[in-house]
Enzyme design. Structure first.
Site, mmCIF file in Angstrom:
data_model
loop_
_atom_site.group_PDB
_atom_site.id
_atom_site.type_symbol
_atom_site.label_atom_id
_atom_site.label_comp_id
_atom_site.label_asym_id
_atom_site.label_seq_id
_atom_site.Cartn_x
_atom_site.Cartn_y
_atom_site.Cartn_z
ATOM 1 N N ARG A 167 43.102 41.240 31.688
ATOM 2 C CA ARG A 167 41.731 41.824 31.320
ATOM 3 C C ARG A 167 42.054 42.924 30.189
ATOM 4 N NH1 ARG A 167 40.798 38.222 34.089
ATOM 5 N NH2 ARG A 167 39.026 37.890 35.559
ATOM 6 N N SER A 241 33.472 40.698 38.907
ATOM 7 C CA SER A 241 34.522 41.690 39.418
ATOM 8 C C SER A 241 34.303 42.887 38.693
ATOM 9 C CB SER A 241 35.968 41.279 39.184
ATOM 10 O OG SER A 241 36.327 40.088 39.651
ATOM 11 N N GLU A 337 36.950 47.466 35.995
ATOM 12 C CA GLU A 337 37.143 46.596 34.977
ATOM 13 C C GLU A 337 35.770 46.650 34.051
ATOM 14 O OE1 GLU A 337 35.928 42.786 33.980
ATOM 15 O OE2 GLU A 337 37.293 42.171 35.614
HETATM 16 N N1 EPU Z 1 39.696 38.301 48.820
HETATM 17 C C1 EPU Z 1 39.324 38.846 50.178
HETATM 18 N N2 EPU Z 1 38.171 39.477 50.326
HETATM 19 C C2 EPU Z 1 37.044 39.439 49.423
HETATM 20 C C3 EPU Z 1 37.615 38.599 48.168
HETATM 21 C C4 EPU Z 1 38.937 38.200 48.021
HETATM 22 O O1 EPU Z 1 40.448 38.838 51.079
HETATM 23 O O2 EPU Z 1 35.998 40.018 49.722
HETATM 24 C C5 EPU Z 1 41.250 37.699 48.660
HETATM 25 C C6 EPU Z 1 41.165 36.310 48.871
HETATM 26 O O3 EPU Z 1 40.997 35.710 50.070
HETATM 27 C C7 EPU Z 1 42.126 35.718 47.866
HETATM 28 C C8 EPU Z 1 42.481 36.813 46.842
HETATM 29 O O4 EPU Z 1 41.599 38.123 47.296
HETATM 30 O O5 EPU Z 1 43.252 35.638 48.601
HETATM 31 C C9 EPU Z 1 41.756 36.531 45.402
HETATM 32 O O6 EPU Z 1 40.602 36.298 45.748
HETATM 33 P P1 EPU Z 1 39.619 35.515 44.536
HETATM 34 O O7 EPU Z 1 40.519 34.106 44.361
HETATM 35 O O8 EPU Z 1 38.287 35.284 44.907
HETATM 36 O O9 EPU Z 1 39.958 35.922 43.220
HETATM 37 P P2 EPU Z 1 39.737 37.580 42.647
HETATM 38 O O10 EPU Z 1 41.136 38.110 42.714
HETATM 39 O O11 EPU Z 1 38.884 38.326 43.727
HETATM 40 C C10 EPU Z 1 39.982 37.115 40.279
HETATM 41 C C11 EPU Z 1 39.243 37.370 39.018
HETATM 42 C C12 EPU Z 1 37.879 36.862 38.885
HETATM 43 C C13 EPU Z 1 38.163 35.377 38.609
HETATM 44 C C14 EPU Z 1 39.080 35.047 39.989
HETATM 45 C C15 EPU Z 1 39.423 33.467 39.749
HETATM 46 C C16 EPU Z 1 39.865 39.682 38.399
HETATM 47 C C17 EPU Z 1 39.558 41.084 38.696
HETATM 48 N N3 EPU Z 1 39.081 39.103 39.078
HETATM 49 O O12 EPU Z 1 39.075 37.755 41.293
HETATM 50 O O13 EPU Z 1 37.310 37.231 37.667
HETATM 51 O O14 EPU Z 1 36.927 34.680 38.812
HETATM 52 O O15 EPU Z 1 40.273 35.701 40.165
HETATM 53 O O16 EPU Z 1 40.388 33.348 38.973
HETATM 54 O O17 EPU Z 1 41.143 39.314 38.084
HETATM 55 C C18 EPU Z 1 35.607 38.594 36.914
HETATM 56 O O18 EPU Z 1 36.611 39.303 36.098
HETATM 57 O O19 EPU Z 1 34.314 39.264 36.611
HETATM 58 C C19 EPU Z 1 36.025 37.791 37.725
HETATM 59 C C20 EPU Z 1 35.042 37.143 38.494
#
Ligand code: EPU
Length: 341
Positions: A167, A241, A337
């Site tokens: 990012r 995010s 972010e």
């Molecule tokens: N998780 C939780 N609780 C929550 C949300 C997530 O426990 O409320 C845990 C999930 O269970 C999982 C981990 O966190 O083990 C990762 O969750 P998820 O796959 O939903 O992805 P994220 O890390 O929350 C990132 C990006 C997203 C992108 C997704 C998929 C960042 C800041 N965000 O989210 O990007 O769509 O991965 O690749 O890196 C964005 O940048 O606006 C965005 C949506």
């Protein structure tokens, strides 16, 4: 060349995905690169503070914008190079991101399918090296053309000029505020390599009984996953995010694991561990939190939301409370972010 035409006190409500009801004191859509040259010749960049708006999907407006807001509306696409293996295609910086991805899928060009349904524009995509489901823009980025505001000239920046990180890019650090990105080139494959390593994609395809997915199938799976977790900005204001996933010293993990045996962690290079911010925020009890018309999304704790009528100042105040609470509970600093203006 289109004639630049200012609007005064333009409402930005429809131009930011949080849906904040602020105005830009001066607003100007930029339809072509020549519009920027014309502005430079009129010394417009010296006369007042200015800002650049893309899809408004990564910005929290906390107040009216008091200078000149330039809205990137540059459209169009051109093939720069094509052979039986790949294509290098250039898109105008003001093109809608998801429509661009759909266009590449229609053509059978692989590389952007995992990035389906991300709100925003092509021109903004390199700034924060947008990423999702195991792919980042840096994986297919070839070059970009940008108007260099201090000198009024157009520069071409290649991959190695952009310092892409998680990012992150040079446009968020040393070259911040210097460039208006007019066009971006991607190198896309005619023999696409399917990327299903991000767990949810494989599980979704398995559920659909698809064992040999096409790039269209990957896109459909990503769209399905996003729609099931992330609020649609057309219905609930949000910027995806709100925080980055923090990367911490791996040495702090064992103690946290004793306290929180269900902690989720991902390796992030030598001696470093990524801890999902969504997990931290949920564990701290914020998931589904609501105050007045703003809150923390009930299905994805990493997403702050405006239910309608909330303000950017309220969102920033909530973000700071969450940061302080996460630091107090886990000793981990969360970095925003989303930009705040
Ligand atoms: N998780 C939780 N609780 C929550 C949300 C997530 O426990 O409320 C845990 C999930 O269970 C999982 C981990 O966190 O083990 C990762 O969750 P998820 O796959 O939903 O992805 P994220 O890390 O929350 C990132 C990006 C997203 C992108 C997704 C998929 C960042 C800041 N965000 O989210 O990007 O769509 O991965 O690749 O890196 C964005 O940048 O606006 C965005 C949506």
């Amino acid at each position: 060349m289109t004639q630049p035409f200012h609007t005064q006190n333009q409402s930005l409500k429809a131009f930011n995905t949080f849906g904040f009801d602020v105005v830009a004191h001066q607003y100007l859509p930029i339809e072509s690169p020549e519009d920027l040259t014309a502005l430079f010749q009129k010394h417009a960049f010296e006369k007042q503070p200015f800002g650049i708006l893309g899809g408004g999907s990564n910005i929290t407006f906390t107040q009216d914008f008091s200078g000149l807001l330039l809205h990137n509306r540059i459209q169009g696409h051109t093939i720069i190079e094509e052979n039986s293996d790949h294509v290098i295609v250039e898109f105008g910086g003001g093109e809608n991101w998801h429509e661009t991805v759909l266009y590449t899928l229609e053509k059978g060009w692989g590389g952007l399918e995992n990035l389906s349904l991300i709100p925003g524009t092509v021109g903004a995509s390199p700034i924060q090296n947008i990423g999702a489901y195991g792919v980042e823009i840096k994986d297919t980025f070839h070059a970009l053309t940008a108007f260099h505001i201090p000198t009024g000239t157009f520069h071409t920046l290649y991959h190695s000029d952009c310092a892409f990180g998680y990012r992150d890019s040079v446009f968020k650090s040393e070259k911040k505020g210097q460039y208006f990105i007019t066009a971006v080139q991607f190198k896309l494959s005619k023999q696409p390599v399917i990327k299903t390593q991000y767990g949810d994609i494989q599980a979704t395809l398995d559920g659909w009984g698809i064992s040999e997915p096409s790039i269209r199938d990957i896109s459909n799976a990503v769209i399905h996953i996003r729609q099931s977790k992330l609020p649609n900005p057309a219905e609930i204001g949000n910027c995806g995010s709100f925080f980055k996933n923090p990367v911490v010293d791996s040495q702090i993990i064992p103690a946290l694991t004793v306290q929180y045996p269900d902690i989720k962690t991902f390796p992030a290079g030598e001696g470093l561990t990524k801890v999902p911010a969504g997990w931290l925020i949920e564990k701290a009890g914020w998931k589904g939190f609501k105050r007045n018309q703003i809150g923390v999304h009930a299905k994805q704790a990493l997403v702050l939301v405006n239910y309608g009528g909330g303000t950017g100042a309220e969102i920033i105040a909530l973000a700071k409370e969450i940061q302080a609470d996460i630091f107090q509970k886990f000793g981990i600093e969360l970095e925003m972010e989303v930009n705040a203006w």
